[in-house]
Design a protein around this motif. Structure first.
Motif, mmCIF file in Angstrom:
data_model
loop_
_atom_site.group_PDB
_atom_site.id
_atom_site.type_symbol
_atom_site.label_atom_id
_atom_site.label_comp_id
_atom_site.label_asym_id
_atom_site.label_seq_id
_atom_site.Cartn_x
_atom_site.Cartn_y
_atom_site.Cartn_z
ATOM 1 N N PRO B 115 0.792 -1.227 0.000
ATOM 2 C CA PRO B 115 0.000 0.000 0.000
ATOM 3 C C PRO B 115 0.829 1.285 0.000
ATOM 4 N N VAL B 116 2.114 1.221 0.382
ATOM 5 C CA VAL B 116 2.877 2.466 0.520
ATOM 6 C C VAL B 116 3.738 2.810 -0.699
ATOM 7 N N PHE B 117 3.649 1.999 -1.746
ATOM 8 C CA PHE B 117 4.370 2.339 -2.968
ATOM 9 C C PHE B 117 3.390 2.501 -4.128
ATOM 10 N N THR B 118 3.766 3.351 -5.071
ATOM 11 C CA THR B 118 2.902 3.514 -6.243
ATOM 12 C C THR B 118 2.935 2.221 -7.051
ATOM 13 N N VAL B 119 1.899 2.005 -7.842
ATOM 14 C CA VAL B 119 1.859 0.756 -8.606
ATOM 15 C C VAL B 119 2.990 0.728 -9.636
ATOM 16 N N GLY B 120 3.306 1.892 -10.199
ATOM 17 C CA GLY B 120 4.401 1.943 -11.172
ATOM 18 C C GLY B 120 5.712 1.500 -10.555
ATOM 19 N N ALA B 138 13.142 1.129 -16.380
ATOM 20 C CA ALA B 138 12.200 0.232 -15.712
ATOM 21 C C ALA B 138 10.837 0.909 -15.575
ATOM 22 N N TRP B 139 10.866 2.214 -15.259
ATOM 23 C CA TRP B 139 9.598 2.949 -15.123
ATOM 24 C C TRP B 139 8.869 2.997 -16.465
ATOM 25 N N ALA B 140 9.636 3.281 -17.521
ATOM 26 C CA ALA B 140 9.019 3.358 -18.851
ATOM 27 C C ALA B 140 8.395 2.007 -19.214
ATOM 28 N N ARG B 141 9.097 0.945 -18.878
ATOM 29 C CA ARG B 141 8.577 -0.398 -19.158
ATOM 30 C C ARG B 141 7.317 -0.665 -18.308
ATOM 31 N N ALA B 142 7.299 -0.163 -17.070
ATOM 32 C CA ALA B 142 6.135 -0.345 -16.199
ATOM 33 C C ALA B 142 4.900 0.304 -16.827
ATOM 34 N N VAL B 143 5.096 1.505 -17.371
ATOM 35 C CA VAL B 143 3.972 2.203 -18.003
ATOM 36 C C VAL B 143 3.499 1.422 -19.236
ATOM 37 N N GLU B 144 4.479 0.907 -19.987
ATOM 38 C CA GLU B 144 4.143 0.080 -21.148
ATOM 39 C C GLU B 144 3.316 -1.143 -20.755
ATOM 40 N N ARG B 159 1.481 6.373 -11.278
ATOM 41 C CA ARG B 159 1.863 7.154 -10.090
ATOM 42 C C ARG B 159 0.861 7.019 -8.958
ATOM 43 N N GLU B 160 -0.150 6.199 -9.136
ATOM 44 C CA GLU B 160 -1.173 6.056 -8.089
ATOM 45 C C GLU B 160 -0.803 4.953 -7.096
ATOM 46 N N TYR B 161 -1.378 5.074 -5.909
ATOM 47 C CA TYR B 161 -1.217 4.047 -4.888
ATOM 48 C C TYR B 161 -2.349 3.033 -5.021
ATOM 49 N N PRO B 162 -2.089 1.790 -4.585
ATOM 50 C CA PRO B 162 -3.093 0.732 -4.797
ATOM 51 C C PRO B 162 -4.490 1.082 -4.285
ATOM 52 N N HIS B 163 -4.598 1.802 -3.156
ATOM 53 C CA HIS B 163 -5.935 2.038 -2.594
ATOM 54 C C HIS B 163 -6.794 2.916 -3.500
ATOM 55 N N ARG B 164 -6.152 3.602 -4.443
ATOM 56 C CA ARG B 164 -6.912 4.448 -5.360
ATOM 57 C C ARG B 164 -7.518 3.631 -6.505
ATOM 58 N N LEU B 165 -7.130 2.360 -6.585
ATOM 59 C CA LEU B 165 -7.582 1.540 -7.713
ATOM 60 C C LEU B 165 -8.621 0.524 -7.258
ATOM 61 N N SER B 166 -9.525 0.191 -8.166
ATOM 62 C CA SER B 166 -10.536 -0.826 -7.871
ATOM 63 C C SER B 166 -9.881 -2.211 -7.870
ATOM 64 N N GLY B 168 -10.477 -4.754 -9.739
ATOM 65 C CA GLY B 168 -10.156 -5.185 -11.096
ATOM 66 C C GLY B 168 -8.871 -4.537 -11.586
ATOM 67 N N MET B 169 -8.702 -3.247 -11.276
ATOM 68 C CA MET B 169 -7.496 -2.526 -11.697
ATOM 69 C C MET B 169 -6.269 -3.068 -10.956
ATOM 70 N N CYS B 170 -6.441 -3.384 -9.656
ATOM 71 C CA CYS B 170 -5.326 -3.970 -8.911
ATOM 72 C C CYS B 170 -4.913 -5.310 -9.528
ATOM 73 N N GLN B 171 -5.915 -6.089 -9.956
ATOM 74 C CA GLN B 171 -5.564 -7.370 -10.557
ATOM 75 C C GLN B 171 -4.793 -7.131 -11.865
ATOM 76 N N ARG B 172 -5.147 -6.095 -12.600
ATOM 77 C CA ARG B 172 -4.373 -5.772 -13.809
ATOM 78 C C ARG B 172 -2.925 -5.445 -13.456
ATOM 79 N N VAL B 173 -2.739 -4.705 -12.359
ATOM 80 C CA VAL B 173 -1.376 -4.379 -11.925
ATOM 81 C C VAL B 173 -0.623 -5.668 -11.577
ATOM 82 N N MET B 174 -1.307 -6.571 -10.849
ATOM 83 C CA MET B 174 -0.657 -7.838 -10.492
ATOM 84 C C MET B 174 -0.263 -8.617 -11.750
ATOM 85 N N ILE B 175 -1.123 -8.574 -12.741
ATOM 86 C CA ILE B 175 -0.811 -9.281 -13.987
ATOM 87 C C ILE B 175 0.370 -8.610 -14.679
ATOM 88 N N ALA B 176 0.404 -7.272 -14.632
ATOM 89 C CA ALA B 176 1.534 -6.549 -15.228
ATOM 90 C C ALA B 176 2.840 -6.974 -14.554
#
Lengths: 333, 330
Positions: B115-120, B138-144, B159-166, B168-176
């Motif tokens: 929770p304390v780091f941005t998803v990127g 690495a950041w550019a690749r994260a955005v990609e 640049r968002e923190y996980p709590h700002r995401l739904s 479904g969006m968190c699961q997309r981050v996990m998949i990324a």
């Protein structure tokens, strides 16, 4: 399905919760969890209430039981307004209506024996002597298929499905006429879920119960319900007899929901309708039809006017400008 | 006797698990959470691993990743990934395998992210663990990657923190994060169970797209037979730590052989099917792994059980072409 008198009538009920603004501060915004819902549940029927998380279905269930006070609107039980009752009358009325919760782990007091949990309602309503209450508990445990020695054990000694049976026995103890089942089988394994669904079905028939069956699982709701209501962002967008909703859905949201349900048949892999975007915030719902930003059919009118829920042929009600309810033909009378 | 391995997989098998056993030694006894599991998974294929809670499907996945929590321990078997037995690798090499060889996503995307780091930064960190690239790259690749997993407005979302995401969006981050090092096998443990049905559909579609694009194999762990019917090529049904049936998805749904599989299919309400007033149920409870019946673990709930079922441990045997089941009554 019976076409008896309505047991529960919900009339234009609203519930908003404050958000933001600290402990003593004024609310900065309001969430319209339930935004003008009207519905009727007839004696002896099961109304399924479906929607995704945050759509307000659990809030609506609690408003109907007056576990929450509505911001506006009216709930009638057996023709009497629940909101007009005195505290004493309400307590008496509470015997008539009970709730079964989702979480069979969190909703049973771990320090109480099953006999006390199931008999608590009887004790609160001072029904019978201690001995009679104990006899009733034994009867209830048998009714929900628990062994007699369950009475003297604690909740943690039971599996999830057995705990849900305890929750159902507790709800039935005071002989209610109406039960709200709020995601009552969602936490259970498939094989156990089937046991509990059958139990609810049997009990309903045996005891003539009226049921509001709240769930997010469309397959389970189809199995259980006589009529089904679909909720989206605090409103009912479609409501009607089960076959109508599942065979002839009209609202684009209902159709999307149904197409999203994976079909347990590998030969019927289908092209799904995929929604764009997330559920909008109920703090700032979109103007007009709340579904329009995710809807592939939206017109200008959808962005402007909230579509009313209008009942058409066969008691099939839809709130949509583009796919309104089919009109009642003369033949339907 | 534990289940025998299926015949040696063809050389093309990407992942081959042989007689995997993971036990938990507790004061009250030994829990055989994974008790002789064998299967093979080919490139680009989807194996659905299905079972009810406590059947050992998650422990199987964690064993493949060598992430079994204490006091659990892998006590035997082999996990061959591209010609190497992962269970024989030193931990340092195993760390490289996680992410590049095999990656995993979990049921609760919200609690899997920090929770304390941005998803990127969390995606970038995963990349820098495996690849020698600059922070900026690495950041550019994260955005990609966020773009690839269908995150709207990926530059801002990074640049968002996980709590700002739904959810479904968190699961997309996990998949990324999981696909950041282009693994050959993706393990998805109930990836959509915590999500709403419309979001579930989106995530399943995303997994399919990524799989087809990258040729990943997918081990899809789920209790939802609907999800399996739509996504899997093959299905393995688990019960009490063992695979009791394994076949193509069509075979499992149209000619289920094991009484447990048959009962599981019939206990499920189906959309559009004729309404049945009663569902078929499996009597009894999901088994307690400390108190399993002798012989076949399913026999005390099985309608077809005979006395011999208490004496014999049924082996997973081929009962029809490419269709194995562990039942002496079949």
């Amino acid at each position: 399905m019976t076409s008896l008198a309505p047991l529960v009538e919900v009339r234009d009920v609203h519930k908003r919760f404050p958000v933001g603004g600290g402990l003593f501060g004024r609310a900065r915004a309001w969430v319209h969890a339930v935004d003008g819902v009207s519905l009727t549940i007839h004696q002896g029927e099961t109304l399924g209430l479906v929607g995704e998380s945050g759509c307000g279905k659990s809030t609506l269930g609690r408003l109907i039981l007056r576990l929450l006070e509505p911001t506006a609107g009216e709930v009638l039980f057996d023709g009497r307004s629940l909101l007009a009752l005195s505290a004493r009358e309400l307590r008496a009325m509470r015997r008539e209506m009970q709730i079964v919760f989702q979480d069979p782990y969190g909703s049973l007091n771990p320090r109480m024996r099953v006999a006390s949990i199931v008999g608590e309602g009887l004790a609160i309503h001072r029904l019978g002597t201690r001995r009679e209450r104990r006899a009733r508990v034994d009867e209830l445990l048998a009714l929900v298929g628990l062994p007699p020695d369950a009475a003297d054990r604690y909740p943690h000694e039971f599996s999830g499905g057995q705990r849900q049976r305890i929750g159902i026995a507790r709800a039935l103890a005071v002989r209610p006429r109406f039960i709200v089942a709020d995601e009552a089988v969602s936490a259970l394994d498939v094989s156990i879920q089937a046991q509990i669904l059958n139990l609810l079905h049997d009990l309903q028939r045996q005891l003539g119960l009226t049921l509001l069956f709240i769930a997010h699982d469309l397959r389970v709701v189809e199995h259980m319900s006589d009529r089904v209501a679909i909720m989206y962002l605090g409103r009912i967008v479609e409501c009607g007899p089960r076959e109508e909703i599942y065979r002839n859905p009209r609202h684009p949201y209902t159709r999307t929901l149904l197409s999203a349900v994976p079909v347990p048949d590998p030969r019927r892999r289908k092209q799904r309708m995929v929604l764009g975007g997330d559920l909008p915030s109920p703090v700032r719902p979109p103007p007009g039809c709340a579904f329009h930003p995710r809807c592939g059919h939206a017109l200008d009118v959808c962005r402007r006017d909230i579509p009313p829920l209008e009942t058409g042929r066969g008691g099939h009600a839809v709130a949509c400008h583009v796919f309104p309810a089919e009109r009642v033909s003369a033949a339907d009378g | 006797m534990t289940a025998v391995p299926i015949a040696p997989a063809p050389a093309s098998s990407l992942l081959e698990v042989r007689d995997l056993r993971t036990f938990f030694e507790l004061e009250s006894g030994v829990v055989r959470a994974v008790d002789g599991v064998s299967f093979a998974l080919d490139r680009g294929r989807v194996l659905g691993l299905v079972g009810e809670s406590g059947c050992g499907k998650t422990m199987t996945a964690l064993s493949l990743m060598r992430l079994v929590p204490r006091p659990g321990r892998i006590v035997g078997g082999q996990v061959w990934l591209e010609g190497r037995d992962l269970l024989a690798l030193p931990e340092r090499e195993m760390r490289a395998v996680r992410g590049e060889g095999m990656a995993m996503i979990f049921q609760e995307p919200m609690t899997s992210l920090n929770p304390v780091f941005t998803v990127g930064s969390q995606i970038a960190e995963a990349i820098r663990l495996h690849r020698r690239v600059s922070r900026r790259a690495a950041w550019a690749r994260a955005v990609e990657l966020l773009d690839e997993v269908g995150m709207p407005d990926p530059v801002r979302r990074a640049r968002e923190y996980p709590h700002r995401l739904s959810g479904g969006m968190c699961q997309r981050v996990m998949i990324a994060i999981a696909i950041s090092c282009e693994p050959h096998v993706l393990i998805a443990d109930e990836p959509t169970t915590a999500l709403d049905v419309t979001i579930q559909a989106e995530i399943l579609d995303l997994l399919r797209t990524l799989r087809e694009r990258h040729g990943m194999a997918l081990l899809l762990i789920t209790h939802d037979l609907g999800v399996v019917a739509e996504q899997a090529d093959e299905v393995a049904i688990m019960y009490a730590g063992r695979i009791v049936e394994h076949a193509s998805v069509l075979e499992i749904f149209e000619r289920p052989l094991h009484p447990y599989t048959q009962a599981l299919l019939r206990s499920m309400p189906g959309v559009g099917s004729e309404r049945r007033d009663r569902l078929e149920t499996i009597p009894g409870q999901v088994p307690d792994l400390l108190r399993l019946p002798s012989g076949c673990h399913f026999r005390d709930r099985c309608p077809k059980a005979i006395s011999r079922c208490a004496e014999e441990d049924p082996a997973l045997e081929e009962k029809a072409a490419r269709h194995t089941a562990a039942c002496i009554r079949v």
